[in-house]
Every structure is written in structure tokens, then in C-alpha cells.
Design a protein around this motif. Structure first.
Motif, PDB file in Angstrom:
ATOM      1  N   THR A 138      45.759  47.853  35.598  1.00 54.50           N
ATOM      2  CA  THR A 138      47.086  47.713  36.208  1.00 54.50           C
ATOM      3  C   THR A 138      46.971  47.492  37.711  1.00 54.50           C
ATOM      4  OG1 THR A 138      47.483  50.096  36.655  1.00 54.50           O
ATOM      5  CG2 THR A 138      48.042  49.263  34.454  1.00 54.50           C
ATOM      6  N   PHE A 139      45.967  48.080  38.344  1.00 57.59           N
ATOM      7  CA  PHE A 139      45.791  47.902  39.785  1.00 57.59           C
ATOM      8  C   PHE A 139      45.139  46.558  40.102  1.00 57.59           C
ATOM      9  CE2 PHE A 139      46.445  52.475  39.627  1.00 57.59           C
ATOM     10  CZ  PHE A 139      47.278  52.671  40.728  1.00 57.59           C
ATOM     11  N   LEU A 140      44.298  46.050  39.189  1.00 56.16           N
ATOM     12  CA  LEU A 140      43.724  44.730  39.395  1.00 56.16           C
ATOM     13  C   LEU A 140      44.799  43.650  39.350  1.00 56.16           C
ATOM     14  CD1 LEU A 140      40.487  45.052  37.217  1.00 56.16           C
ATOM     15  CD2 LEU A 140      40.647  45.109  39.709  1.00 56.16           C
ATOM     16  N   ILE A 141      45.826  43.865  38.524  1.00 53.13           N
ATOM     17  CA  ILE A 141      46.959  42.955  38.479  1.00 53.13           C
ATOM     18  C   ILE A 141      47.827  43.167  39.713  1.00 53.13           C
ATOM     19  CG2 ILE A 141      49.098  42.369  37.257  1.00 53.13           C
ATOM     20  CD1 ILE A 141      47.660  43.234  34.659  1.00 53.13           C
ATOM     21  N   ASN A 142      48.231  44.350  39.950  1.00 52.61           N
ATOM     22  CA  ASN A 142      49.076  44.890  41.023  1.00 52.61           C
ATOM     23  C   ASN A 142      49.977  45.921  40.351  1.00 52.61           C
ATOM     24  OD1 ASN A 142      51.408  45.448  42.804  1.00 52.61           O
ATOM     25  ND2 ASN A 142      50.426  43.957  44.140  1.00 52.61           N
ATOM     26  N   HIS A 143      49.550  47.161  40.440  1.00 49.41           N
ATOM     27  CA  HIS A 143      50.191  48.262  39.734  1.00 49.41           C
ATOM     28  C   HIS A 143      51.694  48.345  40.011  1.00 49.41           C
ATOM     29  CE1 HIS A 143      50.301  52.315  37.903  1.00 49.41           C
ATOM     30  NE2 HIS A 143      51.089  52.640  38.906  1.00 49.41           N
ATOM     31  N   PHE A 144      52.072  48.243  41.275  1.00 53.00           N
ATOM     32  CA  PHE A 144      53.470  48.454  41.642  1.00 53.00           C
ATOM     33  C   PHE A 144      54.341  47.246  41.312  1.00 53.00           C
ATOM     34  CE2 PHE A 144      50.933  51.249  44.387  1.00 53.00           C
ATOM     35  CZ  PHE A 144      51.448  52.462  43.960  1.00 53.00           C
ATOM     36  N   ASP A 145      53.738  46.065  41.267  1.00 56.37           N
ATOM     37  CA  ASP A 145      54.460  44.891  40.797  1.00 56.37           C
ATOM     38  C   ASP A 145      54.650  44.970  39.290  1.00 56.37           C
ATOM     39  OD1 ASP A 145      55.153  41.946  41.931  1.00 56.37           O
ATOM     40  OD2 ASP A 145      54.440  41.792  39.868  1.00 56.37           O
ATOM     41  N   LEU A 146      53.611  45.373  38.590  1.00 52.24           N
ATOM     42  CA  LEU A 146      53.640  45.487  37.135  1.00 52.24           C
ATOM     43  C   LEU A 146      54.708  46.463  36.670  1.00 52.24           C
ATOM     44  CD1 LEU A 146      52.192  44.677  34.458  1.00 52.24           C
ATOM     45  CD2 LEU A 146      50.719  46.654  34.798  1.00 52.24           C
ATOM     46  N   PHE A 147      54.889  47.569  37.422  1.00 55.37           N
ATOM     47  CA  PHE A 147      55.861  48.590  37.043  1.00 55.37           C
ATOM     48  C   PHE A 147      57.211  48.443  37.745  1.00 55.37           C
ATOM     49  CE2 PHE A 147      52.057  50.570  35.401  1.00 55.37           C
ATOM     50  CZ  PHE A 147      52.507  51.240  34.272  1.00 55.37           C
ATOM     51  N   GLY A 148      57.406  47.360  38.485  1.00 58.66           N
ATOM     52  CA  GLY A 148      58.728  47.054  39.022  1.00 58.66           C
ATOM     53  C   GLY A 148      59.088  47.625  40.367  1.00 58.66           C
ATOM     54  N   PHE A 166      46.588  35.765  41.737  1.00 57.47           N
ATOM     55  CA  PHE A 166      45.698  36.633  40.955  1.00 57.47           C
ATOM     56  C   PHE A 166      44.323  36.001  40.873  1.00 57.47           C
ATOM     57  CE2 PHE A 166      43.584  38.249  37.282  1.00 57.47           C
ATOM     58  CZ  PHE A 166      43.950  39.564  37.213  1.00 57.47           C
ATOM     59  N   LYS A 167      43.342  36.668  41.390  1.00 57.70           N
ATOM     60  CA  LYS A 167      41.962  36.212  41.301  1.00 57.70           C
ATOM     61  C   LYS A 167      41.303  36.833  40.074  1.00 57.70           C
ATOM     62  CE  LYS A 167      41.877  33.954  45.252  1.00 57.70           C
ATOM     63  NZ  LYS A 167      41.643  32.503  45.333  1.00 57.70           N
ATOM     64  N   VAL A 168      40.556  36.054  39.364  1.00 53.02           N
ATOM     65  CA  VAL A 168      39.851  36.560  38.192  1.00 53.02           C
ATOM     66  C   VAL A 168      38.636  37.339  38.689  1.00 53.02           C
ATOM     67  CG1 VAL A 168      38.692  35.974  36.036  1.00 53.02           C
ATOM     68  CG2 VAL A 168      40.676  34.670  36.792  1.00 53.02           C
ATOM     69  N   ILE A 169      38.856  38.610  38.896  1.00 51.74           N
ATOM     70  CA  ILE A 169      37.826  39.475  39.471  1.00 51.74           C
ATOM     71  C   ILE A 169      37.550  40.656  38.549  1.00 51.74           C
ATOM     72  CG2 ILE A 169      38.398  38.868  41.854  1.00 51.74           C
ATOM     73  CD1 ILE A 169      40.013  41.501  41.992  1.00 51.74           C
ATOM     74  N   SER A 170      36.489  41.356  38.841  1.00 50.28           N
ATOM     75  CA  SER A 170      36.168  42.618  38.182  1.00 50.28           C
ATOM     76  C   SER A 170      36.237  42.472  36.660  1.00 50.28           C
ATOM     77  CB  SER A 170      37.119  43.709  38.687  1.00 50.28           C
ATOM     78  OG  SER A 170      36.753  44.979  38.201  1.00 50.28           O
ATOM     79  N   LEU A 171      37.020  43.301  35.998  1.00 51.53           N
ATOM     80  CA  LEU A 171      37.068  43.321  34.536  1.00 51.53           C
ATOM     81  C   LEU A 171      37.534  41.999  33.944  1.00 51.53           C
ATOM     82  CD1 LEU A 171      38.679  46.856  34.048  1.00 51.53           C
ATOM     83  CD2 LEU A 171      36.257  46.251  33.869  1.00 51.53           C
ATOM     84  N   TYR A 172      38.362  41.270  34.686  1.00 52.64           N
ATOM     85  CA  TYR A 172      38.883  40.003  34.175  1.00 52.64           C
ATOM     86  C   TYR A 172      37.818  38.911  34.099  1.00 52.64           C
ATOM     87  CZ  TYR A 172      43.598  41.814  34.166  1.00 52.64           C
ATOM     88  OH  TYR A 172      44.717  42.553  33.883  1.00 52.64           O
ATOM     89  N   LYS A 173      36.648  39.148  34.666  1.00 54.51           N
ATOM     90  CA  LYS A 173      35.536  38.224  34.493  1.00 54.51           C
ATOM     91  C   LYS A 173      34.894  38.381  33.119  1.00 54.51           C
ATOM     92  CE  LYS A 173      34.103  37.826  39.343  1.00 54.51           C
ATOM     93  NZ  LYS A 173      32.966  38.013  40.293  1.00 54.51           N
ATOM     94  N   TYR A 174      35.126  39.520  32.483  1.00 52.20           N
ATOM     95  CA  TYR A 174      34.442  39.834  31.227  1.00 52.20           C
ATOM     96  C   TYR A 174      35.367  39.779  30.011  1.00 52.20           C
ATOM     97  CZ  TYR A 174      31.221  41.440  34.769  1.00 52.20           C
ATOM     98  OH  TYR A 174      30.404  41.494  35.875  1.00 52.20           O
ATOM     99  N   VAL A 175      36.634  40.102  30.202  1.00 55.54           N
ATOM    100  CA  VAL A 175      37.626  39.977  29.128  1.00 55.54           C
ATOM    101  C   VAL A 175      38.953  39.542  29.725  1.00 55.54           C
ATOM    102  CG1 VAL A 175      36.640  41.625  27.477  1.00 55.54           C
ATOM    103  CG2 VAL A 175      38.150  42.452  29.274  1.00 55.54           C
ATOM    104  N   ARG A 176      39.729  38.815  28.945  1.00 55.49           N
ATOM    105  CA  ARG A 176      41.014  38.320  29.442  1.00 55.49           C
ATOM    106  C   ARG A 176      42.101  39.387  29.403  1.00 55.49           C
ATOM    107  NH1 ARG A 176      39.572  34.437  25.656  1.00 55.49           N
ATOM    108  NH2 ARG A 176      41.519  34.532  24.461  1.00 55.49           N
TER     109      ARG A 176
END
Length: 263
Positions: A138-148, A166-176
């Protein structure tokens, strides 16, 4: 005054949504027996299964429908746009809480791991690791944006809402969908798998995969070949199940689109 009211509303929705996730986590593995889904059986097997199916559909259908752009375009004609995301979080939190609270026990035991053994502790490590991955995502996406919260905070400051790159970083390099992957780990890593827990895990895992398919469709429409290239070399939820052509992923997507991976 209206802007302050919207910000207060978003905070309330955030707290309800966050509390429902904690309620969900703590209801598993008898972490807090009083709210565990593994309570004494109350209904016959057919009725319990029917009730549980109804609860899953009650949660899953609004959760998916309200995440679609067409619904967002419709609902923002009736409510202020800055609270659209918070309203989504509110309904998701309430329905998730209802799902856990009203889940009907089924009884039976599929497997039991002896307490105090290395395997027992390893399972709990994976259980908490899964939930850690979920929250980190949720923080890699943007926690506070995700929760409104970000939407109403910007409105409070008289600043226009802008989608985040959104940069494909960290965990998003390994799974979508690392958020879903973490949730699935939390559902399945348990030292005692009861019939109640098994049906619960199967139901929500199936929803995660179905929800991911809908989101992938929307992302491919929005980003075309850019997202297809990312999907072709990045596994959906299980790491290391695809060969990558490059160690670096340069895809750049907006948070509003990839935030749907939390929906």
C-alpha cells in the motif's frame, strides 16, 4: 466548512477501513479466540456454505464494481469527487468486517502442525510476512492516496488532485499484485487448517484472482503495450514464475491505475 467536513469524513472512512483489515488478520489462526472465524458450529453444512457464499458475494461484487472507472464516473456526479475514494474504502471496510463477523463455522480439521516445532514457527513467520507484504504494498502505491486521505487533504489546501507517477519498484519488479500475494500468504499459512478456515481461504483467494483479472483488463486498456510488456515479463502473484528479459523495469504507471491493485 465543506472541505473540513470532507476531510473529517475521509479520516473516519480510513479508520473503519484500516480497522476492518486488522479485524480480518486477527480473526485468523486463533490470534484472538473471541473473534476467531473458528467458532463452534451453529448451522448445518449446506446452510453454512450458502450463507458464506452470500457473504463473499456481498463483499466481492461492490468491491469490484465500485473499482471500475465507469462506476467512478457515475458516482462522482452524485457525490463530491474528493470523497469518492473514501466512500469506496468505507463500503469495503464495512463489508469486510461483516464478512469476518458473520462467517459461519464449518468444523473439521484439514491439518495440524505441532506447536513448538520449527515448522510451526516457520508457518507463523510466513503468516506475518504475508501481511507485512500487504501493508508495504500500500505504501509502494501511495498508502494515503489508496485510502482516500490524500484526495481530501489536497482539497483542503485548495490544490488540484494530480495522479502520481508509479514506478515499478521493489516488490512490483517481482509480481504485478504483491498486495494480493501478501493477503493470500496470510490466508494459507496457518498451523491449524480447519474446514472453516479452508473455505474462507479458498473463497478470498478466488476473489483475489478474479479481481486481478478485471484490473489487468482495465490496465491494458489504459496503457496498452506498455502494460502488456510489463505483464509479459512479471508474474501475476507468484515470484520467479517467468523469465525476465531485463533486470530493470522502466514502466511508469499512474497511481490511480495501479492503486486498483488494492481493490
Amino acid at each position: 466548512m465543506k472541505k473540513y467536513a470532507m476531510f473529517a469524513y475521509s479520516i473516519i472512512c480510513y479508520l473503519i477501513g484500516f480497522a476492518s483489515i486488522l479485524f480480518w488478520i486477527l480473526s485468523l489462526n486463533d490470534l484472538i479466540p473471541a473473534i476467531s472465524i473458528d467458532r463452534p458450529v451453529e448451522l448445518s453444512m449446506p446452510l453454512a456454505l450458502l450463507k458464506n457464499l452470500g457473504l463473499v458475494l456481498l463483499f466481492a461484487v461492490p468491491h469490484s464494481v465500485m473499482a471500475r472507472k465507469s462506476f467512478k464516473d457515475w458516482i462522482t456526479k452524485h457525490i463530491p469527487k474528493p470523497i469518492e475514494r473514501s466512500t469506496y474504502v468505507l463500503q469495503a471496510g464495512l463489508l469486510l468486517g461483516l464478512l469476518v463477523w458473520q462467517w459461519s463455522p464449518l468444523g473439521g480439521t484439514i491439518w495440524t502442525v505441532t506447536p513448538g516445532t520449527p515448522l510451526y514457527y516457520s508457518i507463523y513467520v510466513m503468516f506475518f510476512l504475508g501481511w507485512g507484504i500487504l501493508f508495504l504494498s500500500t505504501f509502494l502505491i501511495n498508502h494515503f492516496d489508496l485510502f482516500g486521505l490524500r484526495q481530501t487533504f489536497l482539497e483542503l489546501q485548495n490544490k488540484p488532485y494530480k495522479e502520481l507517477n508509479f514506478k515499478v519498484i521493489s516488490l512490483y519488479k517481482y509480481v504485478r499484485h504483491p498486495l494480493y500475494m501478501g493477503g493470500i500468504m496470510g490466508l494459507w499459512f496457518t498451523p491449524v487448517m480447519s474446514g472453516t478456515h479452508l473455505v474462507f481461504a479458498i473463497s478470498l483467494t478466488a476473489y483475489f484472482f478474479i479481481g486481478a483479472l478485471f484490473e489487468e483488463r482495465d490496465l491494458k486498456k489504459a496503457f496498452g503495450e506498455k502494460y502488456r510488456a510489463y505483464a509479459n515479463k512479471t508474474p501475476m502473484m507468484i515470484p520467479l514464475t517467468k523469465w525476465k528479459n531485463s533486470s530493470n523495469t522502466s514502466t511508469s504507471l499512474t497511481s490511480d491505475q495501479l492503486a486498483e491493485q488494492g481493490q
